[in-house]
Design an enzyme around this catalytic site. Structure first.
Site, PDB file in Angstrom:
ATOM      1  N   CYS A 157     -17.544  46.336  36.427  1.00 25.98           N
ATOM      2  CA  CYS A 157     -18.227  47.634  36.485  1.00 25.98           C
ATOM      3  C   CYS A 157     -19.455  47.894  36.170  1.00 25.98           C
ATOM      4  O   CYS A 157     -20.013  48.941  35.918  1.00 25.98           O
ATOM      5  CB  CYS A 157     -17.000  48.562  35.933  1.00 25.98           C
ATOM      6  SG  CYS A 157     -15.372  48.585  36.608  1.00 25.98           S
ATOM      7  N   CYS A 213     -16.222  55.833  30.412  1.00 22.05           N
ATOM      8  CA  CYS A 213     -14.835  54.914  30.768  1.00 22.05           C
ATOM      9  C   CYS A 213     -13.880  55.953  30.053  1.00 22.05           C
ATOM     10  O   CYS A 213     -12.670  55.597  30.262  1.00 22.05           O
ATOM     11  CB  CYS A 213     -15.232  53.868  29.820  1.00 22.05           C
ATOM     12  SG  CYS A 213     -15.339  54.033  27.813  1.00 22.05           S
ATOM     13  N   CYS A 250      -7.779  52.060  34.923  1.00 17.96           N
ATOM     14  CA  CYS A 250      -8.072  50.742  34.446  1.00 17.96           C
ATOM     15  C   CYS A 250      -8.779  51.226  33.040  1.00 17.96           C
ATOM     16  O   CYS A 250      -8.386  50.595  32.265  1.00 17.96           O
ATOM     17  CB  CYS A 250      -9.202  50.055  35.362  1.00 17.96           C
ATOM     18  SG  CYS A 250      -9.291  48.251  34.714  1.00 17.96           S
ATOM     19  N   CYS A 251      -9.683  51.964  33.097  1.00 19.98           N
ATOM     20  CA  CYS A 251     -10.322  52.243  31.574  1.00 19.98           C
ATOM     21  C   CYS A 251      -9.405  52.846  30.881  1.00 19.98           C
ATOM     22  O   CYS A 251      -9.292  52.508  29.569  1.00 19.98           O
ATOM     23  CB  CYS A 251     -11.381  53.203  31.963  1.00 19.98           C
ATOM     24  SG  CYS A 251     -12.934  52.471  32.450  1.00 19.98           S
ATOM     25  N   CYS A 280     -17.710  46.274  30.974  1.00 23.54           N
ATOM     26  CA  CYS A 280     -17.020  45.228  31.737  1.00 23.54           C
ATOM     27  C   CYS A 280     -17.789  44.492  33.054  1.00 23.54           C
ATOM     28  O   CYS A 280     -18.435  45.360  33.735  1.00 23.54           O
ATOM     29  CB  CYS A 280     -15.683  45.683  32.188  1.00 23.54           C
ATOM     30  SG  CYS A 280     -14.509  46.276  30.910  1.00 23.54           S
TER      31      CYS A 280
END
Length: 235
Positions: free
Chosen positions: A208, A231, A122-123, A205
């Site tokens: 997280c 990240c 995702c990062c 985010c």
């Protein structure tokens, strides 16, 4: 000019660290003399370090390029702060850099809430690739990293070779403490993310990020329980 390819043969200047900004202003003056506005980008997360660095940058170059990696899952408080910063520093060129995939497209392709199952992926898609796109047209970038923040950052220098992005990474705040940051912010009446007052020393985010209860590691609220501390931008 100092570039990724010339880093090993370049001798950067020695910066004085016994002034009020612990070398930060001197580093910034050097950086904006050495690179053009298009060659140097500040990638800002708009945490308190970022706000302090924006204020220092504005003293040196009030038309500097600032990029925020807009993942689409930031706190509303972060977006509100960005609007305040735009009003306070109207000449700064603040860009909201979005990933190629919207959250809906990412969910269709990789499943819902990818950040829970594969946070690194995702990062990579929502932060690393977008920053790489931003930096591909430049030579160097600025970051608000401080040595005190975590074990992974304790050896950061003012000027670093960045093998991940094939760039030069400049970190003016490496000698600042958490108290230094807040002392400067309050003295200069800088706006800041109100989540800092609610136990969030490091804000990323909302999916997280949790309050950090470990005073020895201000990033302990990031990716809690995931065995992840970065990240992917600062490796």
């Amino acid at each position: 000019m100092l570039t990724y390819n010339t880093f090993d043969s370049f001798s950067p200047p020695l910066f004085t660290t016994d002034d009020e900004t612990k070398g930060a202003l001197e580093v910034l003056r050097w950086a904006y003399r050495h690179y053009s506005e298009e060659e140097l980008t500040y990638a800002c997360s708009f945490g308190i370090e970022g706000i302090v660095l924006i204020d220092l940058i504005a003293k040196v170059n009030n038309k500097a390029k600032v990029v925020f990696l807009d993942t689409g899952v930031h706190f509303e408080e972060t977006y509100e702060l960005i609007e305040q910063v735009k009003q306070k520093y109207p000449h700064l060129r603040i860009e909201m850099k979005k990933p190629d995939l919207t959250l809906k497209q990412q969910a269709l392709e990789y499943g819902d809430e990818l950040w829970k199952r594969e946070p690194n992926k995702c990062c990579e898609m929502r932060k690393v690739i977008p920053l790489n796109e931003v930096l591909s047209g430049g030579t160097a970038w600025l970051s608000g990293l401080r040595r005190e923040q975590s074990e992974t950052r304790k050896n950061t220098e003012f000027i670093n070779v960045d093998s991940k992005f094939k760039s030069v990474k400049i970190c003016p705040l490496i000698h600042w403490t958490w108290k230094d940051i807040w002392r400067y912010a309050h003295k200069n009446q800088l706006p800041y993310n109100i989540l800092h007052d609610k136990g969030y020393p490091s804000i990323g985010c909302k999916t997280c990020t949790a309050p950090a209860w470990n005073e020895e590691d201000l990033r302990s609220g990031r990716w809690s329980g995931k065995g992840k501390t970065e990240c992917g931008l600062h490796e």
